[in-house]
Scaffold this active site. Structure first.
Site, PDB file in Angstrom:
ATOM      1  N   ASP A  22       0.643  -1.152   0.221  1.00 38.50           N
ATOM      2  CA  ASP A  22      -0.127   0.004  -0.218  1.00 38.50           C
ATOM      3  C   ASP A  22       0.893   1.149   0.168  1.00 38.50           C
ATOM      4  OD1 ASP A  22       1.069  -0.313   2.573  1.00 38.50           O
ATOM      5  OD2 ASP A  22      -0.879   0.176   3.616  1.00 38.50           O
ATOM      6  N   CYS A  55       5.319  -0.375   2.445  1.00 36.64           N
ATOM      7  CA  CYS A  55       5.761  -1.660   2.631  1.00 36.64           C
ATOM      8  C   CYS A  55       7.068  -1.761   3.322  1.00 36.64           C
ATOM      9  CB  CYS A  55       5.888  -2.604   1.383  1.00 36.64           C
ATOM     10  SG  CYS A  55       6.946  -1.883   0.268  1.00 36.64           S
ATOM     11  N   HIS A  65       9.053  -3.875  -3.865  1.00 36.22           N
ATOM     12  CA  HIS A  65       8.368  -4.165  -2.667  1.00 36.22           C
ATOM     13  C   HIS A  65       9.424  -4.663  -1.643  1.00 36.22           C
ATOM     14  CE1 HIS A  65       4.861  -5.082  -0.370  1.00 36.22           C
ATOM     15  NE2 HIS A  65       5.388  -6.308  -0.053  1.00 36.22           N
TER      16      HIS A  65
END
Length: 229
Positions: free
Chosen positions: A97, A100, A206
């Site tokens: 979102d 991370c 990520h």
């Protein structure tokens, strides 16, 4: 004399109540986080033993300037998965979102990704109080950068990783999807690390929290406060 309408007064009261609620939540987070931090302080040792022989590259703090395209990202992710398998490691996946990096650090510190707001706040405080350490790495007005990083959902970068290492007195170890090296260490400035935080890094896309699979099965019991969010 200045008159405040009933509607304006209501909004002001509502805002004040909301502010008090946010401050109370943050205070509660700090108390619970302190307890969880002690509880999870020994979990990083297993990963450190497993990867202690890996060569690392020097870390250079930098902002996010390159985001891979879909094809590059897919290849990078496959490379990361292969490395996780090769070293017997397991990712505790956190939400993608925009928070991370802070969620993964929160999981390593407190055994839960839900304290990401607290982690972000502490990192931004570090950036504010020790501007001279980080300013040279920022290709924009420093105050603008700091305000941007204070916003929930703003992607963390290699400067915030350094600030987190400095703030929490921790060596942050990244198992990455980089082609040329799989291991990066971020060491705190002018202090001996008190612990290690292990993250997987799908490069520029990520972060997740990283554990040894055997250690995870035995020790990891995520804590969750359902009333936080």
């Amino acid at each position: 004399m200045t008159h405040v309408s009933e509607k304006e007064g209501s909004c002001s009261s509502s805002s004040f109540s909301s502010l008090n609620s946010d401050e109370n939540d943050m205070s509660n987070d700090r108390m619970i986080a302190a307890v969880l931090s002690e509880e999870y302080a020994n979990l990083d040792n297993a990963v450190a033993r497993r990867l202690s022989s890996l060569p690392s590259i020097p870390h250079v703090p930098r902002t996010n300037t390159f985001i891979p395209n879909l094809s590059e990202a897919s290849l990078d992710h496959q490379r990361l998965l292969q490395r996780l398998t090769a070293y017997g490691l397991f990712e505790v996946k956190v939400s993608g979102d925009g928070n991370c990096q802070f969620r993964a650090i929160s999981d390593q510190l407190y055994g839960s990704s839900e304290y990401h707001k607290l982690v972000r706040k502490e990192v931004v405080k570090q950036l504010k109080e020790f501007r001279s350490i980080y300013e040279g790495y920022i290709p924009m007005k420093y105050k603008q950068y700091r305000k941007k990083m204070a916003k929930s959902g703003e992607w963390g970068d290699h400067v915030t990783l350094q600030a987190a290492a400095d703030k929490f007195g921790a060596k942050i170890c990244l198992l990455t999807s980089f082609r040329d090296t799989c291991f990066v260490e971020i060491v705190p400035h002018n202090q001996t690390p008190q612990r290690e935080l292990w993250l997987s890094f799908w490069s520029e896309v990520h972060y997740n929290s990283l554990y040894e699979l055997q250690d995870l099965k035995v020790n990891y019991k995520p804590k969750k406060r359902h009333w936080l969010f």
